[in-house]
Design a protein around this motif. Sequence first.
Motif, PDB file in Angstrom:
ATOM      1  N   VAL A   1      -8.690  11.190  12.243  1.00 54.44           N
ATOM      2  CA  VAL A   1      -7.712  11.957  11.467  1.00 54.44           C
ATOM      3  C   VAL A   1      -6.376  12.010  12.211  1.00 54.44           C
ATOM      4  O   VAL A   1      -5.307  11.883  11.609  1.00 54.44           O
ATOM      5  N   ALA A   2      -6.422  12.170  13.532  1.00 57.29           N
ATOM      6  CA  ALA A   2      -5.184  12.219  14.329  1.00 57.29           C
ATOM      7  C   ALA A   2      -4.414  10.911  14.231  1.00 57.29           C
ATOM      8  O   ALA A   2      -3.182  10.902  14.140  1.00 57.29           O
ATOM      9  N   VAL A   3      -5.131   9.794  14.246  1.00 60.24           N
ATOM     10  CA  VAL A   3      -4.485   8.481  14.138  1.00 60.24           C
ATOM     11  C   VAL A   3      -3.804   8.344  12.785  1.00 60.24           C
ATOM     12  O   VAL A   3      -2.630   7.945  12.690  1.00 60.24           O
ATOM     13  N   TYR A   4      -4.534   8.669  11.725  1.00 57.99           N
ATOM     14  CA  TYR A   4      -3.969   8.533  10.388  1.00 57.99           C
ATOM     15  C   TYR A   4      -2.871   9.565  10.125  1.00 57.99           C
ATOM     16  O   TYR A   4      -1.950   9.308   9.347  1.00 57.99           O
ATOM     17  N   LEU A   5      -2.957  10.708  10.773  1.00 59.53           N
ATOM     18  CA  LEU A   5      -1.917  11.713  10.617  1.00 59.53           C
ATOM     19  C   LEU A   5      -0.586  11.196  11.139  1.00 59.53           C
ATOM     20  O   LEU A   5       0.465  11.376  10.497  1.00 59.53           O
ATOM     21  N   ALA A   6      -0.598  10.539  12.292  1.00 59.80           N
ATOM     22  CA  ALA A   6       0.641   9.991  12.856  1.00 59.80           C
ATOM     23  C   ALA A   6       1.246   8.956  11.914  1.00 59.80           C
ATOM     24  O   ALA A   6       2.465   8.918  11.699  1.00 59.80           O
ATOM     25  N   MET A   7       0.405   8.116  11.318  1.00 60.76           N
ATOM     26  CA  MET A   7       0.871   7.106  10.376  1.00 60.76           C
ATOM     27  C   MET A   7       1.461   7.754   9.136  1.00 60.76           C
ATOM     28  O   MET A   7       2.549   7.393   8.679  1.00 60.76           O
ATOM     29  N   LEU A   8       0.739   8.739   8.593  1.00 64.11           N
ATOM     30  CA  LEU A   8       1.192   9.394   7.371  1.00 64.11           C
ATOM     31  C   LEU A   8       2.487  10.160   7.608  1.00 64.11           C
ATOM     32  O   LEU A   8       3.399  10.134   6.771  1.00 64.11           O
ATOM     33  N   ARG A   9       2.593  10.819   8.744  1.00 66.76           N
ATOM     34  CA  ARG A   9       3.827  11.561   9.053  1.00 66.76           C
ATOM     35  C   ARG A   9       5.019  10.605   9.133  1.00 66.76           C
ATOM     36  O   ARG A   9       6.098  10.907   8.619  1.00 66.76           O
ATOM     37  N   ALA A  10       4.846   9.447   9.767  1.00 69.37           N
ATOM     38  CA  ALA A  10       5.931   8.471   9.855  1.00 69.37           C
ATOM     39  C   ALA A  10       6.345   8.003   8.462  1.00 69.37           C
ATOM     40  O   ALA A  10       7.536   7.863   8.167  1.00 69.37           O
ATOM     41  N   ASP A  11       5.368   7.802   7.590  1.00 73.69           N
ATOM     42  CA  ASP A  11       5.668   7.348   6.228  1.00 73.69           C
ATOM     43  C   ASP A  11       6.414   8.434   5.449  1.00 73.69           C
ATOM     44  O   ASP A  11       7.376   8.150   4.722  1.00 73.69           O
ATOM     45  N   VAL A  12       5.977   9.670   5.594  1.00 71.91           N
ATOM     46  CA  VAL A  12       6.627  10.775   4.894  1.00 71.91           C
ATOM     47  C   VAL A  12       8.076  10.921   5.351  1.00 71.91           C
ATOM     48  O   VAL A  12       8.986  11.158   4.536  1.00 71.91           O
ATOM     49  N   GLU A  13       8.314  10.763   6.648  1.00 67.97           N
ATOM     50  CA  GLU A  13       9.678  10.909   7.161  1.00 67.97           C
ATOM     51  C   GLU A  13      10.577   9.771   6.689  1.00 67.97           C
ATOM     52  O   GLU A  13      11.778   9.979   6.461  1.00 67.97           O
TER      53      GLU A  13
ATOM     54  N   MET B   1       4.847  19.418   3.417  1.00 66.45           N
ATOM     55  CA  MET B   1       3.643  19.708   4.192  1.00 66.45           C
ATOM     56  C   MET B   1       3.910  19.625   5.686  1.00 66.45           C
ATOM     57  O   MET B   1       4.612  18.719   6.148  1.00 66.45           O
ATOM     58  N   ASP B   2       3.344  20.546   6.451  1.00 70.82           N
ATOM     59  CA  ASP B   2       3.375  20.423   7.905  1.00 70.82           C
ATOM     60  C   ASP B   2       2.175  19.571   8.325  1.00 70.82           C
ATOM     61  O   ASP B   2       1.386  19.112   7.493  1.00 70.82           O
ATOM     62  N   ASP B   3       2.036  19.354   9.630  1.00 69.69           N
ATOM     63  CA  ASP B   3       0.972  18.468  10.099  1.00 69.69           C
ATOM     64  C   ASP B   3      -0.416  18.993   9.751  1.00 69.69           C
ATOM     65  O   ASP B   3      -1.337  18.212   9.457  1.00 69.69           O
ATOM     66  N   ALA B   4      -0.583  20.306   9.758  1.00 68.08           N
ATOM     67  CA  ALA B   4      -1.884  20.878   9.407  1.00 68.08           C
ATOM     68  C   ALA B   4      -2.227  20.583   7.949  1.00 68.08           C
ATOM     69  O   ALA B   4      -3.376  20.254   7.617  1.00 68.08           O
ATOM     70  N   ASP B   5      -1.239  20.706   7.084  1.00 72.69           N
ATOM     71  CA  ASP B   5      -1.462  20.412   5.669  1.00 72.69           C
ATOM     72  C   ASP B   5      -1.791  18.935   5.460  1.00 72.69           C
ATOM     73  O   ASP B   5      -2.682  18.593   4.677  1.00 72.69           O
ATOM     74  N   LEU B   6      -1.045  18.056   6.154  1.00 75.45           N
ATOM     75  CA  LEU B   6      -1.300  16.627   6.011  1.00 75.45           C
ATOM     76  C   LEU B   6      -2.686  16.264   6.541  1.00 75.45           C
ATOM     77  O   LEU B   6      -3.385  15.432   5.950  1.00 75.45           O
ATOM     78  N   ALA B   7      -3.093  16.886   7.640  1.00 74.94           N
ATOM     79  CA  ALA B   7      -4.425  16.626   8.186  1.00 74.94           C
ATOM     80  C   ALA B   7      -5.502  17.060   7.199  1.00 74.94           C
ATOM     81  O   ALA B   7      -6.508  16.360   7.012  1.00 74.94           O
ATOM     82  N   ALA B   8      -5.285  18.209   6.555  1.00 76.51           N
ATOM     83  CA  ALA B   8      -6.244  18.690   5.558  1.00 76.51           C
ATOM     84  C   ALA B   8      -6.312  17.731   4.378  1.00 76.51           C
ATOM     85  O   ALA B   8      -7.386  17.482   3.818  1.00 76.51           O
TER      86      ALA B   8
ATOM     87  N   PRO C   1       0.811  -1.213   0.000  1.00 77.54           N
ATOM     88  CA  PRO C   1       0.000   0.000   0.000  1.00 77.54           C
ATOM     89  C   PRO C   1       0.852   1.273   0.000  1.00 77.54           C
ATOM     90  O   PRO C   1       2.001   1.263   0.430  1.00 77.54           O
ATOM     91  N   HIS C   2       0.259   2.357  -0.483  1.00 80.90           N
ATOM     92  CA  HIS C   2       0.975   3.626  -0.521  1.00 80.90           C
ATOM     93  C   HIS C   2       0.948   4.312   0.843  1.00 80.90           C
ATOM     94  O   HIS C   2       0.317   3.820   1.787  1.00 80.90           O
ATOM     95  N   ALA C   3       1.656   5.428   0.949  1.00 84.84           N
ATOM     96  CA  ALA C   3       1.866   6.099   2.233  1.00 84.84           C
ATOM     97  C   ALA C   3       0.552   6.447   2.926  1.00 84.84           C
ATOM     98  O   ALA C   3      -0.383   6.962   2.306  1.00 84.84           O
ATOM     99  N   GLY C   4       0.507   6.166   4.224  1.00 90.18           N
ATOM    100  CA  GLY C   4      -0.644   6.526   5.024  1.00 90.18           C
ATOM    101  C   GLY C   4      -1.794   5.542   4.976  1.00 90.18           C
ATOM    102  O   GLY C   4      -2.832   5.774   5.593  1.00 90.18           O
ATOM    103  N   TYR C   5      -1.625   4.457   4.245  1.00 87.42           N
ATOM    104  CA  TYR C   5      -2.726   3.512   4.060  1.00 87.42           C
ATOM    105  C   TYR C   5      -2.280   2.091   4.383  1.00 87.42           C
ATOM    106  O   TYR C   5      -1.092   1.786   4.462  1.00 87.42           O
ATOM    107  N   GLY C   6      -3.271   1.211   4.532  1.00 88.68           N
ATOM    108  CA  GLY C   6      -3.015  -0.186   4.808  1.00 88.68           C
ATOM    109  C   GLY C   6      -3.441  -1.071   3.662  1.00 88.68           C
ATOM    110  O   GLY C   6      -3.840  -0.600   2.580  1.00 88.68           O
ATOM    111  N   ALA C   7      -3.403  -2.368   3.896  1.00 88.63           N
ATOM    112  CA  ALA C   7      -3.691  -3.354   2.861  1.00 88.63           C
ATOM    113  C   ALA C   7      -5.117  -3.255   2.325  1.00 88.63           C
ATOM    114  O   ALA C   7      -5.401  -3.736   1.219  1.00 88.63           O
ATOM    115  N   ALA C   8      -6.011  -2.612   3.081  1.00 87.70           N
ATOM    116  CA  ALA C   8      -7.403  -2.511   2.653  1.00 87.70           C
ATOM    117  C   ALA C   8      -7.573  -1.744   1.344  1.00 87.70           C
ATOM    118  O   ALA C   8      -8.621  -1.856   0.697  1.00 87.70           O
ATOM    119  N   VAL C   9      -6.557  -0.976   0.923  1.00 90.38           N
ATOM    120  CA  VAL C   9      -6.687  -0.225  -0.330  1.00 90.38           C
ATOM    121  C   VAL C   9      -6.820  -1.165  -1.526  1.00 90.38           C
ATOM    122  O   VAL C   9      -7.264  -0.744  -2.602  1.00 90.38           O
TER     123      VAL C   9
END
Length: 245
Positions: free
Chosen positions: A160-172, A135-142, A26-34
């Motif tokens: 959104v907060a849960v997925y934001l943490a996942m997406l931020r880790a992937d981006v880093e 993107m900063d966290d606000a941009d990623l949340a949006a 799966p791509h960044a911020g997502y799981g196998a369900a995609v």
Amino acid sequence: MTVIGAGAWLTRKPSPTAAGRVFCLPHAGYGAAVFGSWPERLRGVEFLPVELPGRLTRFTEPMPGSFGELAHDMIDGLGPYFDVPFAFFGHCWSGLIAYDVTVQLEAAGGASPTHLYVSSQVAPQDGPAGRMLDMDDADLAAELESTIRSQGKEPHRELVAVYLAMLRADVELNRRYVVPEPRRVTCPVTAIGWTDDDEVRPDRMTGWSACGDTTFELFEGRHERFLDAPPELLETLCAGIPTRV
């Protein structure tokens, strides 16, 4: 390094009758369900969505600190299912993971993929790349909220907060992935672009030629059309798996 059984990495147990397998990342911020719209099998080749750390059933597991560590752990987990011809498919961010897994498997000298498929991603030596890097966290949340609304749902702050943490880790992870000189893989590479992709234009993917014997495919659609399991994509993935079916 975290060693985890294959059951954690796969959403379903591989079929013992499969003639070949494509492990789908799966791509960044997502799981196998995609890959929910994808068939389980086509002409004997099964498509196996891979669940990465920090998602769904693996929510409490931290993401490794690098693509290399993630690839190493994935090989440990999926190794028992390299008993038939297999390939890796990675879209955007996960195309780099698919490449790293292939490099490590070939270096180990054991079972290796028959094909590497990368979609909507620049070659390792041409990155890190991607609009989310700035993107900063606000941009990623949006961004997350927009995606949720496009699916006809209303975003909830906690989700959104849960997925934001996942997406931020992937981006880093992407930000830290710097490969000045890519290692060439011996298996064929297919780099897949999409005509209406405004995230990673197909003409930015030419660098994959430095990573191996590369064929370029261009399919109709937007950046995330792979989610719809386009027949031409599935046929291409099956074509790289030598089977007797």
